[in-house]
Design a protein around this motif. Structure first.
Motif, PDB file in Angstrom:
ATOM      1  N   MET A   9       0.840  -1.205   0.000  1.00  0.00           N
ATOM      2  CA  MET A   9       0.000   0.000   0.000  1.00  0.00           C
ATOM      3  C   MET A   9       0.875   1.254   0.000  1.00  0.00           C
ATOM      4  O   MET A   9       2.034   1.213   0.410  1.00  0.00           O
ATOM      5  N   ILE A  10       0.282   2.350  -0.441  1.00  0.00           N
ATOM      6  CA  ILE A  10       1.007   3.615  -0.498  1.00  0.00           C
ATOM      7  C   ILE A  10       0.533   4.506   0.651  1.00  0.00           C
ATOM      8  O   ILE A  10      -0.668   4.696   0.845  1.00  0.00           O
ATOM      9  N   VAL A  11       1.455   4.999   1.412  1.00  0.00           N
ATOM     10  CA  VAL A  11       1.137   5.940   2.491  1.00  0.00           C
ATOM     11  C   VAL A  11       2.102   7.116   2.382  1.00  0.00           C
ATOM     12  O   VAL A  11       3.277   6.918   2.076  1.00  0.00           O
ATOM     13  N   THR A  12       1.578   8.307   2.613  1.00  0.00           N
ATOM     14  CA  THR A  12       2.481   9.445   2.679  1.00  0.00           C
ATOM     15  C   THR A  12       2.835   9.660   4.148  1.00  0.00           C
ATOM     16  O   THR A  12       1.959   9.951   4.958  1.00  0.00           O
ATOM     17  N   ILE A  13       4.105   9.450   4.462  1.00  0.00           N
ATOM     18  CA  ILE A  13       4.530   9.588   5.855  1.00  0.00           C
ATOM     19  C   ILE A  13       5.503  10.751   5.947  1.00  0.00           C
ATOM     20  O   ILE A  13       6.529  10.763   5.258  1.00  0.00           O
ATOM     21  N   ASN A  14       5.153  11.713   6.759  1.00  0.00           N
ATOM     22  CA  ASN A  14       5.971  12.916   6.910  1.00  0.00           C
ATOM     23  C   ASN A  14       6.361  13.507   5.557  1.00  0.00           C
ATOM     24  O   ASN A  14       7.510  13.868   5.319  1.00  0.00           O
ATOM     25  N   GLY A  15       5.362  13.565   4.673  1.00  0.00           N
ATOM     26  CA  GLY A  15       5.560  14.224   3.391  1.00  0.00           C
ATOM     27  C   GLY A  15       6.145  13.344   2.303  1.00  0.00           C
ATOM     28  O   GLY A  15       6.194  13.744   1.149  1.00  0.00           O
ATOM     29  N   LYS A  16       6.606  12.153   2.679  1.00  0.00           N
ATOM     30  CA  LYS A  16       7.204  11.268   1.666  1.00  0.00           C
ATOM     31  C   LYS A  16       6.263  10.123   1.344  1.00  0.00           C
ATOM     32  O   LYS A  16       5.774   9.442   2.239  1.00  0.00           O
ATOM     33  N   ARG A  17       6.042   9.896   0.053  1.00  0.00           N
ATOM     34  CA  ARG A  17       5.224   8.741  -0.353  1.00  0.00           C
ATOM     35  C   ARG A  17       6.035   7.468  -0.146  1.00  0.00           C
ATOM     36  O   ARG A  17       7.181   7.382  -0.580  1.00  0.00           O
ATOM     37  N   ARG A  18       5.417   6.523   0.541  1.00  0.00           N
ATOM     38  CA  ARG A  18       6.160   5.280   0.787  1.00  0.00           C
ATOM     39  C   ARG A  18       5.293   4.106   0.399  1.00  0.00           C
ATOM     40  O   ARG A  18       4.082   4.108   0.606  1.00  0.00           O
ATOM     41  N   CYS A  49      -2.053   3.294  18.047  1.00  0.00           N
ATOM     42  CA  CYS A  49      -2.166   1.918  18.539  1.00  0.00           C
ATOM     43  C   CYS A  49      -3.531   1.334  18.225  1.00  0.00           C
ATOM     44  O   CYS A  49      -3.742   0.135  18.381  1.00  0.00           O
ATOM     45  N   LEU A  50      -4.483   2.179  17.820  1.00  0.00           N
ATOM     46  CA  LEU A  50      -5.836   1.697  17.529  1.00  0.00           C
ATOM     47  C   LEU A  50      -6.185   1.867  16.054  1.00  0.00           C
ATOM     48  O   LEU A  50      -7.358   1.838  15.679  1.00  0.00           O
ATOM     49  N   VAL A  51      -5.171   2.051  15.218  1.00  0.00           N
ATOM     50  CA  VAL A  51      -5.437   2.235  13.790  1.00  0.00           C
ATOM     51  C   VAL A  51      -4.820   1.068  13.027  1.00  0.00           C
ATOM     52  O   VAL A  51      -3.608   0.847  13.112  1.00  0.00           O
ATOM     53  N   PRO A  52      -5.641   0.315  12.298  1.00  0.00           N
ATOM     54  CA  PRO A  52      -5.047  -0.738  11.469  1.00  0.00           C
ATOM     55  C   PRO A  52      -4.264  -0.105  10.326  1.00  0.00           C
ATOM     56  O   PRO A  52      -4.664   0.940   9.796  1.00  0.00           O
ATOM     57  N   ALA A  53      -3.185  -0.742   9.959  1.00  0.00           N
ATOM     58  CA  ALA A  53      -2.348  -0.211   8.885  1.00  0.00           C
ATOM     59  C   ALA A  53      -3.182   0.096   7.649  1.00  0.00           C
ATOM     60  O   ALA A  53      -2.951   1.098   6.968  1.00  0.00           O
ATOM     61  N   ALA A  54      -4.171  -0.743   7.406  1.00  0.00           N
ATOM     62  CA  ALA A  54      -4.989  -0.574   6.195  1.00  0.00           C
ATOM     63  C   ALA A  54      -5.633   0.808   6.132  1.00  0.00           C
ATOM     64  O   ALA A  54      -5.839   1.361   5.061  1.00  0.00           O
ATOM     65  N   HIS A  55      -5.952   1.360   7.300  1.00  0.00           N
ATOM     66  CA  HIS A  55      -6.631   2.661   7.304  1.00  0.00           C
ATOM     67  C   HIS A  55      -5.704   3.818   6.948  1.00  0.00           C
ATOM     68  O   HIS A  55      -6.161   4.929   6.729  1.00  0.00           O
ATOM     69  N   ALA A  56      -4.421   3.533   6.898  1.00  0.00           N
ATOM     70  CA  ALA A  56      -3.487   4.597   6.513  1.00  0.00           C
ATOM     71  C   ALA A  56      -3.282   4.622   5.002  1.00  0.00           C
ATOM     72  O   ALA A  56      -2.667   5.555   4.474  1.00  0.00           O
ATOM     73  N   GLU A  57      -3.789   3.640   4.322  1.00  0.00           N
ATOM     74  CA  GLU A  57      -3.588   3.563   2.870  1.00  0.00           C
ATOM     75  C   GLU A  57      -4.118   4.829   2.194  1.00  0.00           C
ATOM     76  O   GLU A  57      -5.251   5.238   2.413  1.00  0.00           O
ATOM     77  N   GLY A  58      -3.267   5.424   1.408  1.00  0.00           N
ATOM     78  CA  GLY A  58      -3.665   6.616   0.666  1.00  0.00           C
ATOM     79  C   GLY A  58      -3.766   7.866   1.508  1.00  0.00           C
ATOM     80  O   GLY A  58      -4.182   8.922   1.030  1.00  0.00           O
ATOM     81  N   ARG A  59      -3.404   7.768   2.782  1.00  0.00           N
ATOM     82  CA  ARG A  59      -3.527   8.927   3.690  1.00  0.00           C
ATOM     83  C   ARG A  59      -2.169   9.578   3.910  1.00  0.00           C
ATOM     84  O   ARG A  59      -1.137   8.991   3.620  1.00  0.00           O
ATOM     85  N   ALA A  60      -2.237  10.758   4.492  1.00  0.00           N
ATOM     86  CA  ALA A  60      -1.013  11.453   4.882  1.00  0.00           C
ATOM     87  C   ALA A  60      -0.858  11.333   6.388  1.00  0.00           C
ATOM     88  O   ALA A  60      -1.708  11.807   7.150  1.00  0.00           O
ATOM     89  N   VAL A  61       0.201  10.667   6.801  1.00  0.00           N
ATOM     90  CA  VAL A  61       0.461  10.473   8.232  1.00  0.00           C
ATOM     91  C   VAL A  61       1.625  11.382   8.634  1.00  0.00           C
ATOM     92  O   VAL A  61       2.641  11.439   7.938  1.00  0.00           O
TER      93      VAL A  61
END
Lengths: 157, 279, 712
Positions: free
Chosen positions: A1-10, A57-69
């Motif tokens: 999955m793609i997540v933007t973490i601290n401004g970087k797409r990963r 701790c209460l967020v499944p990784a799947a919910h970060a998909e496509g989001r900016a963390v």
């Protein structure tokens, strides 16, 4: 999955039900996000997801998909007020042992300039600190969000 | 840390229709949304669930609006199952029509939990301490349940069948909560273990109008709709009479958070406060 | 005098903590590392007769037979096994250790190991225990004569419960084995305690054992002795597997297994004259030590020494005992026995005042210790005996007298407490410790070498301030070495409000010594000519300080800090919920080296005290904590925190660095009694804490009853 973490797409290859907290700490090496309880009670694992404070701790990784963390490591780059908060937490005694501090700062980040003491308390109600009794934390946030007021403490001494 | 998270499966349908189809095929799937309860259960190993279906992406379940389910009916407040507590607090519509729900939502967890926890999740989790449940019960809300083939509405008073059990069948999803117009003054109070991040020791929602309605949480295996007490007050009975009836309608227990005696006493005190403040 | 002491310089560890860069133990990782878990007893009393292990071979499993050295956790008494060999004294006693390369593989691993037990009947009541860890007797004057001088005798029994330290970072360590050596990184307060324990368990020479403190997310006493146990466990697994082993407790395990504050029962019998002079005090203190001795003897010691409160009384008898029960061992927690006993005396004072028809403030003024008075142990107090100054300041700042009158008969209450706290180890403790601190000249200034740890209270910053001013160098030129037993001398444990007063003083001596060596040269010049130089100072007691450990008499502490709290609160008549609205905290601490951090200690300790008074209850069922989750063990949230108005009074102590005394522990002594005294003002008779709404509902005061009891 793609997540933007601290401004970087990963691109992350992680099981969907892993905790976002573990993905950040173990897979991304972002250890600034802390675990204090694993049940959404202490707020030490607070990060922003699309600008909203969540307990990672209460967020499944799947919910970060496509989001900016955004984590504490990326806070200063993501939001101007972060630097002021970080500075004020040191200056006004908001950080003692420091384990709750990243979560506190992340929870304070969505606050608007010149928020009232009550608004600050509401924003931080999900974050536990055992060192400060919270007062210095409120003062730190106030000092950061209301730069004109430059902290009651400086005047007092 | 959750039990071998990699061993947990998660189906991620893109539409409600697809979700219902998946559930029809495999009713063992456990629906998840904000995960504020589910992940706690996984963390502590109290949840034996291994296969999940994710509703979080189903934006069609998010809205808050006035709708007319039947043309003949007055408009009802319809809150999508995925509306978070933050959505509820921010909604002018809910503030106007159901301020006691806003009051309840504000006292749940902290900001992080309010940002993720959903109304549908609170109903589905079926805890006797679920913070919104007394409000929904006192407001005569109904739970909208949908399956691949049908939709039905169940009144809150009939929704729970026992401790953490409900009429919802495994292939059904809670899609919304509908609240008819509430006639009268609304009142809400939660007595928790502290001022935030608290599980309730007891809570009461009340409506004082032509018909009095009272619902209480954390005093029985499910939320209690105190019908006898409310009827007594509606019929002009004295507060003391109503308090005596209330004592018989609840069955509180001792637990790590409070005592049976305290809950009994405070339930009666809350009733008095409700009655005094809504005069 | 220099420029750093007395100003709130930027704290040294601040930037790393606010950016997430600070490395706590769970943030560290080593190649090839395993993760360890502890398998614990599920009974409270009995013995293990059989063990069934159903684990595949990729798990490393260790039990007591894998201990290379001796099987006990070295502290005071060698009674506590590192891993149980058979007998079980409490629930959650460590029995087996397992390790695996995948952290997640350990989840639920305890279900695959089963013990067969022979159970015995546990005892959870310290007053029915037949095992006493420690007894202490303090006698002063002639008790019979004191009671003879009294017009009336007032009795009371006061109870306090367990309290969990609840540092937000749970306990954790990493043990890294090497060629006949072991290194342990951990979240801990006392590197040399851990070092001593590791030497015993591993059987290695002291030089082969190294302990390094990682950034530590709070301690409050909870990481004083427990990390020794945990470090030994990780070391056993590391030695057996030959690989680094990380062990991090999750919150539930930390709550279930680690130490808490000792529950107490304190009974007072006090002779008092009609005009309020205390002529005799008879005090009995019982503390619940839990399953093993750990630190109970010294907790009891501090408890009994403070049991008479900051009051003068010529004739007194204090008896204390710490008893074994079949619950997890209780241990160090900020205050260390004094919060329990000062809760009792301070609640008792208000009950006596009520019986005498005096305002509690007046009763305190009459009896408060003054300079030249002697304490319970016969210690003559110096000019910095500040009971009256802190009392008067707190009364003035809070508007106590006016509010006391105005709120009479309402659901608002105001109550006060007066308290003191000895700085440093008790009696001859500091002499026995013989702590050392060193200071190393660098090319740019100096580097502090101590084992005193930064756990949030500001050790690094505060010590650097002292050194900077004593050397007349800028604060920014002082560095602090990591607390690493390979590099720093044993400056003693980071406990007992001793770091500033004792270790700070040692460093002040080092700094003055080094400054003399420099003469007119700058550090750079001296360094260029002579290279690095290290000076070391060792503890010496202030002249004339005498302690008799047999009679428990003499100078119990080098000095005392003094405090007064005024708590204002409201009781909700519907729910009995108590809202503390305002706390006035006045503290006399000699000198505030760093005012923001000193104030932070007072605010934080006060908030913990408010939690102790009102919210924090360890619900024990069958010897185990039934509410071992953060959602059910209730500490204050930002919404629960009252406003705390802190005022610091400075009366320099001649033997403290720049006049400083201890500050860390004292703030937790006062809030609980001030809370119950404010509740008494509202008409609630509370003699046990936490004062939960449930207890309050049951404790509506019957004023007549109290009057009868007091003059019988």
């Amino acid at each position: 999955m793609i997540v933007t973490i601290n401004g970087k797409r990963r691109r992350l290859d992680v099981a969907p039900m892993r905790r976002l907290l573990d993905v950040l700490r173990e897979d991304c090496g972002l250890t600034g996000t802390k675990e204090g309880c694993g049940e959404g009670e202490c707020g030490a694992c607070t990060v922003l997801m699309d600008g909203v404070a969540v307990d990672s701790c209460l967020v499944p990784a799947a919910h970060a998909e496509g989001r900016a963390v955004v984590t504490i490591e990326g806070a200063a780059a993501a939001k101007r007020s972060a630097r002021a908060l970080q500075h004020a937490f040191v200056e006004h005694g908001g950080a003692q042992c420091g384990i709750c501090t990243p979560g506190m700062i992340m929870a304070a980040l969505p606050l608007k300039a010149r928020s009232s003491r009550d608004q600050i308390k509401t924003a931080l109600a999900g974050n536990l600190c055992r060192c400060t009794g919270y007062i210095a934390i409120f003062q730190s946030v106030e000092a950061a969000l209301s730069p004109a007021r430059k902290g009651a403490r400086a005047r007092r001494r | 840390m959750p039990a071998g998270a990699s061993a947990l499966s998660l189906a991620r349908p893109r539409t409600l229709k697809a979700a219902l189809a998946l559930l029809a095929e495999d009713p063992e799937l456990m629906p998840i949304a904000g995960c504020t309860d589910v992940f706690v259960g996984l963390h502590f190993g109290t949840s034996g669930q291994r296969r999940f279906i994710d509703l979080w992406g189903l934006d069609e379940l998010r809205g808050i609006a006035l709708v007319r389910p039947e043309p003949s009916e007055a408009p009802v407040l319809r809150i999508g199952a995925l509306a978070t507590y933050t959505d509820i607090i921010a909604s002018a519509l809910v503030r106007r029509r159901l301020p006691m729900l806003v009051a309840a939502a504000r006292e749940i967890g902290g900001a992080q939990i309010q940002n993720r926890g959903t109304l549908g999740g609170n109903v589905a989790n079926a805890s006797p301490a679920g913070d919104t449940l007394p409000v929904l019960a006192a407001a005569n809300a109904r739970i909208v349940l949908r399956s691949a083939g049908a939709e039905r509405r169940v009144a809150m008073g009939e929704y729970y069948t026992g401790y953490r059990t409900s009429v919802r069948q495994a292939h059904e999803l809670i899609t919304a909560v509908e609240i008819p117009p509430v006639a009268g003054r609304q009142w809400w109070r939660k007595v928790g273990t502290r001022k935030a991040q608290a599980i309730s020791k007891i809570m009461m929602a009340g409506v004082r109008g032509p018909v009095v309605r009272i619902a209480i949480g954390s005093v029985a295996p499910t939320v209690v709709v105190a019908d006898k007490t409310a009827r007594c007050l509606s019929a002009g009975g004295t507060l003391a009479e109503a308090q005596a009836l209330l004592g018989d309608e609840i069955t509180p227990i001792d637990d790590v958070r409070s005592t049976r005696e305290y809950r009994h006493q405070v339930a009666q005190n809350l009733l008095a406060q409700f009655w005094r403040e809504t005069e | 005098m220099g420029r750093a002491v007395g100003t709130s310089v930027r704290r040294m560890d601040g930037d790393d903590k606010v950016t997430g860069a600070a490395k706590y133990v769970d943030d560290l990782s080593f190649p090839d590392m395993l993760f360890g878990a502890t398998i614990r007893s599920t009974i409270s009393c009995g013995e293990i007769v059989n063990t069934h292990i159903g684990l595949p071979p990729e798990f490393v499993v260790a039990d007591h037979r894998d201990i290379p050295g001796a099987n006990h956790v070295a502290l005071i008494d060698p009674d506590q096994p590192c891993l149980a060999e058979g007998p079980i004294r409490h629930y959650a006693e460590p029995v087996l250790l397992v390790a695996h390369a995948d952290r997640r593989a350990l989840f639920g691993v305890e279900a695959r190991i089963r013990f067969d037990y022979r159970e015995r009947t546990p005892n959870y009541d310290p007053e029915r225990s037949d095992t006493c860890f420690k007894q202490i007797a303090i006698d002063k004057g002639d008790l019979a004569r004191g009671f003879g001088d009294a017009d009336t005798v007032i009795e009371g029994e006061y109870r306090t419960g367990h309290q969990e330290q609840l540092y937000i970072e749970p306990n954790g360590v990493i043990a890294v084995p090497g060629d006949g050596q072991i290194t342990v990184y951990g979240s801990l307060q006392c590197p040399y305690y851990v070092h001593k324990a590791l030497v015993v368990v591993t059987g290695l020479a002291p030089a082969r054992v190294r302990v390094v403190q990682a950034e530590t997310g709070g301690g409050f006493g909870g990481k004083e002795e427990y990390p020794s146990m945990l470090a030994c466990h990780a070391a056993i697994l590391a030695i057996k597997s030959g690989r680094p082993v990380k062990m991090i407790y999750d919150r539930v395990e930390d709550l279930l297994a680690t130490t808490k504050r000792h529950p107490s029962v304190v009974r007072h019998r006090t002779g008092v004259t009609r005009d309020g002079r205390m002529t005799a005090m008879d005090i009995d203190v019982v503390m619940d030590g839990g399953g093993y001795a750990t630190l109970s003897a010294v907790v009891l010691s501090r408890g009994v020494i403070h049991a008479a409160g900051p009051y003068r009384c010529d004739h007194l008898r204090i008896r204390g005992r710490a008893m074994m029960t079949n619950t997890p061992p209780n241990g160090a927690f900020r205050g260390f026995g004094a919060p329990q006993t000062q809760f009792a005396i301070e609640a008792h004072i208000d009950r006596m005042a009520g019986a005498l028809g005096l305002d509690p403030l007046r009763l305190r003024e009459i009896n408060a210790l003054r300079p030249g008075d002697t304490t319970a142990t016969g210690q003559t107090l110096g000019k910095d005996a500040s009971a009256l100054p802190v009392l008067r300041e707190a009364v003035k700042r809070s508007g106590y007298k006016q509010k006391r009158r105005a709120w009479q008969g309402t659901n608002r209450g105001i109550g006060l407490s007066l308290f003191f706290h000895g700085s440093g180890f008790t009696g001859a403790g500091e002499v026995k410790l013989a702590s050392k601190a060193s200071l190393e000249l660098t090319a740019t200034g100096a580097r502090i070498l101590v084992a005193s740890t930064e756990i949030g209270q500001g050790t690094r910053t505060m010590l650097a301030q002292i050194v900077a001013d004593a050397m007349a160098l800028p604060y920014s030129s002082i560095e602090v070495h990591a607390a690493d037993t390979d590099a720093v001398p044993d400056s003693g444990p980071t406990v007992a409000s001793r770091t500033c007063m004792i270790v700070g003083k040692l460093l002040e001596r080092c700094a003055r010594d080094l400054r003399r060596k420099l003469g007119k040269l700058t550090p750079a010049e001296y360094f260029t000519r002579h290279g690095a130089v290290v000076v070391t100072a060792q503890y010496e007691p202030p002249p004339g300080q005498v302690w008799d450990d047999q009679r428990y008499a003499g100078d119990a502490y080098g000095s005392y800090a003094w405090g007064c709290n005024v708590v204002e609160l409201e009781v909700d008549p519907v729910t009995f919920e108590i809202t503390p609205t305002h706390v006035t905290a006045v503290a006399e601490i000699g000198r505030a080296i760093h005012p923001v951090m000193a104030e932070g200690q007072i605010q934080g300790g006060t908030a913990q005290g408010i939690g102790y008074a009102l919210l924090e209850e360890v619900v024990m069922r069958d010897g185990r904590m039934a509410n071992a989750q953060l959602t059910n063990y209730i500490i204050p949230t930002p919404m629960d925190a009252p406003l705390i108005d802190v005022a610091m009074i400075e009366r320099p102590y001649a033997h403290g660095p720049f006049g400083a005394k201890g500050v860390g522990e004292m703030p937790i002594d006062g809030p609980a009694p001030a809370v119950v005294n404010a509740l008494r003002h509202c008409g609630f008779d509370v003699r046990a804490i936490p004062a939960t709404p449930e207890r309050l509902m049951a404790g509506k005061l019957k004023v007549e009853e109290l009057a009868v009891e007091s003059f019988s």
